[in-house]
Scaffold this motif. Structure first.
Motif, PDB file in Angstrom:
ATOM      1  N   LEU A  32       0.822  -1.207   0.000  1.00 17.10           N
ATOM      2  CA  LEU A  32       0.000   0.000   0.000  1.00 17.10           C
ATOM      3  C   LEU A  32       0.856   1.257   0.000  1.00 17.10           C
ATOM      4  CD1 LEU A  32      -2.725  -1.083   2.586  1.00 17.10           C
ATOM      5  CD2 LEU A  32      -3.112  -0.630   0.156  1.00 17.10           C
ATOM      6  N   GLU A  33       1.998   1.195   0.674  1.00 18.79           N
ATOM      7  CA  GLU A  33       2.876   2.360   0.748  1.00 18.79           C
ATOM      8  C   GLU A  33       3.355   2.788  -0.631  1.00 18.79           C
ATOM      9  OE1 GLU A  33       6.765   3.880   3.323  1.00 18.79           O
ATOM     10  OE2 GLU A  33       6.204   1.759   3.288  1.00 18.79           O
ATOM     11  N   GLU A  37      -0.145  -6.734   1.977  1.00 14.76           N
ATOM     12  CA  GLU A  37      -0.563  -6.641   3.373  1.00 14.76           C
ATOM     13  C   GLU A  37      -1.527  -7.772   3.760  1.00 14.76           C
ATOM     14  OE1 GLU A  37       1.164  -2.780   2.457  1.00 14.76           O
ATOM     15  OE2 GLU A  37      -0.216  -4.101   1.388  1.00 14.76           O
ATOM     16  N   LEU A  70      -1.377   5.260   6.440  1.00 10.93           N
ATOM     17  CA  LEU A  70      -1.096   5.851   5.133  1.00 10.93           C
ATOM     18  C   LEU A  70      -2.258   6.741   4.691  1.00 10.93           C
ATOM     19  CD1 LEU A  70       0.267   2.621   3.404  1.00 10.93           C
ATOM     20  CD2 LEU A  70       1.632   4.492   4.346  1.00 10.93           C
ATOM     21  N   GLU A  71      -1.935   7.742   3.914  1.00  6.23           N
ATOM     22  CA  GLU A  71      -2.963   8.642   3.394  1.00  6.23           C
ATOM     23  C   GLU A  71      -2.730   8.865   1.901  1.00  6.23           C
ATOM     24  OE1 GLU A  71      -4.842  13.099   4.172  1.00  6.23           O
ATOM     25  OE2 GLU A  71      -3.356  12.263   5.564  1.00  6.23           O
ATOM     26  N   PRO A  72      -3.461   8.153   1.058  1.00  2.55           N
ATOM     27  CA  PRO A  72      -3.304   8.348  -0.388  1.00  2.55           C
ATOM     28  C   PRO A  72      -3.674   9.765  -0.785  1.00  2.55           C
ATOM     29  CG  PRO A  72      -5.217   6.998   0.094  1.00  2.55           C
ATOM     30  CD  PRO A  72      -4.497   7.170   1.382  1.00  2.55           C
ATOM     31  N   LYS A 117     -10.454   2.848   1.970  1.00  2.00           N
ATOM     32  CA  LYS A 117      -9.898   3.979   2.720  1.00  2.00           C
ATOM     33  C   LYS A 117      -9.416   3.525   4.097  1.00  2.00           C
ATOM     34  CE  LYS A 117     -13.030   7.381   0.622  1.00  2.00           C
ATOM     35  NZ  LYS A 117     -14.180   8.287   0.881  1.00  2.00           N
ATOM     36  N   PHE A 124      -5.977   1.756   4.063  1.00  2.00           N
ATOM     37  CA  PHE A 124      -4.833   2.680   4.067  1.00  2.00           C
ATOM     38  C   PHE A 124      -4.626   3.250   5.479  1.00  2.00           C
ATOM     39  CE2 PHE A 124      -5.457   2.889  -0.584  1.00  2.00           C
ATOM     40  CZ  PHE A 124      -4.131   2.866  -1.010  1.00  2.00           C
ATOM     41  N   THR A 125      -5.719   3.652   6.119  1.00  2.00           N
ATOM     42  CA  THR A 125      -5.628   4.240   7.454  1.00  2.00           C
ATOM     43  C   THR A 125      -5.045   3.254   8.464  1.00  2.00           C
ATOM     44  OG1 THR A 125      -7.544   5.640   6.989  1.00  2.00           O
ATOM     45  CG2 THR A 125      -6.952   5.329   9.304  1.00  2.00           C
ATOM     46  N   VAL A 179       0.577   5.278  -2.437  1.00  2.00           N
ATOM     47  CA  VAL A 179       0.027   6.519  -1.868  1.00  2.00           C
ATOM     48  C   VAL A 179       0.090   7.706  -2.827  1.00  2.00           C
ATOM     49  CG1 VAL A 179       0.385   5.856   0.537  1.00  2.00           C
ATOM     50  CG2 VAL A 179       2.232   6.991  -0.730  1.00  2.00           C
ATOM     51  N   TYR A 213      -2.810   1.161   8.117  1.00  2.00           N
ATOM     52  CA  TYR A 213      -1.352   1.106   8.005  1.00  2.00           C
ATOM     53  C   TYR A 213      -0.720   2.501   8.093  1.00  2.00           C
ATOM     54  CZ  TYR A 213      -1.660  -3.827   6.886  1.00  2.00           C
ATOM     55  OH  TYR A 213      -1.892  -5.186   6.960  1.00  2.00           O
TER      56      TYR A 213
END
Length: 304
Positions: free
Chosen positions: A183-184, A261, A215-217, A207, A210-211, A187, A213
């Motif tokens: 996922l990283e 993940e 992360l914020e795309p 959404k 991502f949160t 982003v 882990y």
């Protein structure tokens, strides 16, 4: 005159004895004798020869016995036919989210129709929240969705968890990462989410992933449905995170790469009214597990 009077009369004729007929019918003899006497009074004829041993019918009684047999037989046939008609008219209304049509749901429904030809199925596409309301209102009998929604009047059964993948144009560098992508690494990509809805749904699950882990795309765009999201990805406009079963949707120059993940899964739920113990729903759930067995999919079996 009622059907029970005919049944009593036929039993006496066939047993040639009020005593044996009463035992066969599990009633006392005096009430049985009174019922036959009432029948004779209503017909205005004598049905049995008085004092005969064993008990014999009169000519009129013998004729009436033949007619009574026909009436009782026709009644049983009518009951059986009504039951068959009722079975033929049974319909299970099934709500589903659109992405499940690209997975195993069509095979499950087809198997149900093969094994239970008396069950008619009606499929209605609706979101998970719409399914909850439709179950409460009796519009559908069962639902298939990917969203974990809680309601005291609804029972939810987790069928399985489906791996998630990234759909991306084959010229994109992510397409070359066939071993998997994190996922990283996504982003900074334009990510298409679906469906566009005000309530919780699959897009909110992505959404949340991502949160989870941290992360914020940076570039998220919601579209109406999965076909549109995949079409835009195939045009090179961005990427789309989809369930593994979406691979059956073939777009030219579109590649699918697994997410690495552990939490990158999409649950599939069967939902029903909490106290509903319908045989048809049990049959549907059994078909789910039969298909899963054929596909060697791991699951925890639930008995309704």
């Amino acid at each position: 005159m009622e059907l029970r009077h005919l049944k009593y009369f036929v039993a006496v004729v066939e047993e040639q004895s009020f005593t044996r007929a009463a035992e066969k019918l599990f009633i006392a003899q005096p009430p049985l004798s009174r019922q036959v006497q009432n029948l004779e009074s209503e017909l205005g004829i004598q049905l049995f020869e008085r004092g005969s041993r064993p008990l014999q019918t009169t000519a009129a009684g013998h004729y009436f016995y033949k007619q009574a047999l026909k009436i009782l037989s026709q009644t049983e046939e009518s009951k059986s036919m009504a039951k068959r008609v009722a079975l033929q008219e049974r319909t299970v209304n099934i709500g589903f989210v659109g992405s499940l049509l690209y997975g195993l749901l069509p095979r499950i429904i087809h198997l149900l129709r093969q094994q239970r030809p008396n069950i008619q199925t009606e499929l209605v596409e609706m979101t998970a929240s719409e399914q909850i309301q439709a179950l409460k209102e009796g519009i559908i009998d069962v639902g298939f969705s990917r969203t974990r929604l809680s309601d005291s009047s609804i029972r939810r059964v987790l069928l399985r968890e489906e791996r998630l993948m990234v759909a991306v144009h084959s010229s994109h560098e992510v397409a070359s990462m066939q071993g998997g992508v994190s996922l990283e690494q996504l982003v900074n990509e334009s990510v298409f989410l679906y469906p566009r809805t005000n309530g919780p749904g699959y897009s909110s699950q992505v959404k949340a992933l991502f949160t989870e882990y941290g992360l914020e795309p940076r570039h998220l765009r919601e579209v109406r449905e999965i076909q549109l999201a995949l079409g835009l990805a195939a045009a090179g406009e961005g990427i789309c995170i989809v369930p593994e079963s979406a691979q059956m949707m073939h777009f030219r120059h579109l590649s699918y790469v697994p997410l690495l993940e552990d939490a990158a899964v999409s649950p599939i739920f069967l939902t029903m009214r909490d106290m509903d113990e319908s045989e048809d729903i049990r049959a549907l759930l059994d078909c789910v597990y039969q298909v899963y067995d054929l596909e060697a999919i791991r699951y925890d079996r639930v008995i309704l």
